[in-house]
Design a protein around this motif. Structure first.
Motif: not given
Length: 264
Positions: A1-15, A106-111, A128-131
């Motif tokens: 199952m895709t985690s809540a964080i992984d779903r957000r990472i995928e959405a960030a790259q798409r956006a 530049s888009l950051a996801l914070l928890e 694209l650079m990401h991590g």
């Protein structure tokens, strides 16, 4: 199952990638005007900000979304959600309006106020650079690391002239010790340190949206980020009028050398 964080990472790259066509189409053609704080903005900054915000909030309505191009508020906005986003739609607006390609989205996801993933589109290289922690750091699809060499006279240091003249002496000492690169995009400076294109960074003029995305990347890549002003993370509030963030970055030996040169 895709985690809540992984779903957000995928959405960030798409956006972010969805906005690259717009970014390139208006490069060097759009007009910039001054904002309340003396920095510049273009209609493209605003359009990218609104588009990415729509995409992210449609998928994750429970998250908070913050951008450099939000309307100015009299008071800071409290961070109350588990996940929030910090966007700089065009980091390097002066470059962008003048046809200089060192520009980033530049888009950051914070928890809980801490950067856990950064997504940065490098317009100059069209990659694209990401991590983020535990997920590696990637440069154009390739695993990347910070430079491991000790500092030397030919080390490349990302450095922008400080706004405050009181820091001019620090700039002079850096120029005497290293090769300097002032790209006009703070997000690229720190991301380049994370993926090994620069050996170090010294920044005097950042705001939280300049540093959030690459801050998620640097330690995972084997580098360090040392704040010279109070650490902005965990981010408890977002305010466009927040104080400037000063920091140094690089591997451990580089950070030690930069502390020595700056005297702080």
């Amino acid at each position: 199952m895709t985690s809540a964080i992984d779903r957000r990472i995928e959405a960030a790259q798409r956006a972010v990638m969805a906005e690259t066509t717009r970014l390139h189409a208006e490069f060097g053609r759009t007009k910039a005007h001054l904002k309340y704080d003396g920095t510049r903005v273009t209609p493209v900054d605003i359009a990218i900000s609104e588009s990415i915000q729509r995409m992210i909030t449609a998928e994750f309505p429970e998250d908070q979304f913050f951008s450099e191009e939000l309307a100015v508020t009299d008071q800071p906005i409290a961070v109350t959600a588990r996940f929030c986003w910090v966007l700089d739609p065009i980091d390097g607006t002066n470059n962008y309006a003048n046809g200089i390609a060192y520009v980033a989205i530049s888009l950051a996801l914070l928890e809980n106020g801490v950067p856990i993933y950064g997504v940065i589109y490098d317009m100059a290289r069209r990659v694209l650079m990401h991590g983020g922690p535990g997920r590696g750091v990637w440069d154009d699809g390739h695993a990347a690391r910070a430079c491991s060499e000790p500092p030397h006279a030919n080390s490349l240091i990302g450095f922008h002239s400080p706004v405050e003249k009181s820091y001019a002496a620090e700039g002079k000492r850096l120029i005497e010790q290293f090769k300097i690169r002032g790209l006009g995009s703070s997000a690229l400076h720190l991301a380049y340190a994370a993926v090994g294109h620069l050996e170090g960074v010294v920044e005097h003029n950042n705001r939280i949206w300049d540093v959030a995305a690459a801050a998620a990347m640097i330690a995972e890549a084997g580098g360090e980020l040392h704040y010279l002003t109070p650490a902005p993370f965990p981010m408890k509030e977002f305010w466009l009028k927040s104080p400037r963030v000063q920091y140094i970055a690089g591997n451990a030996a580089m950070c030690a050398k930069l502390h020595e040169i700056l005297g702080r």
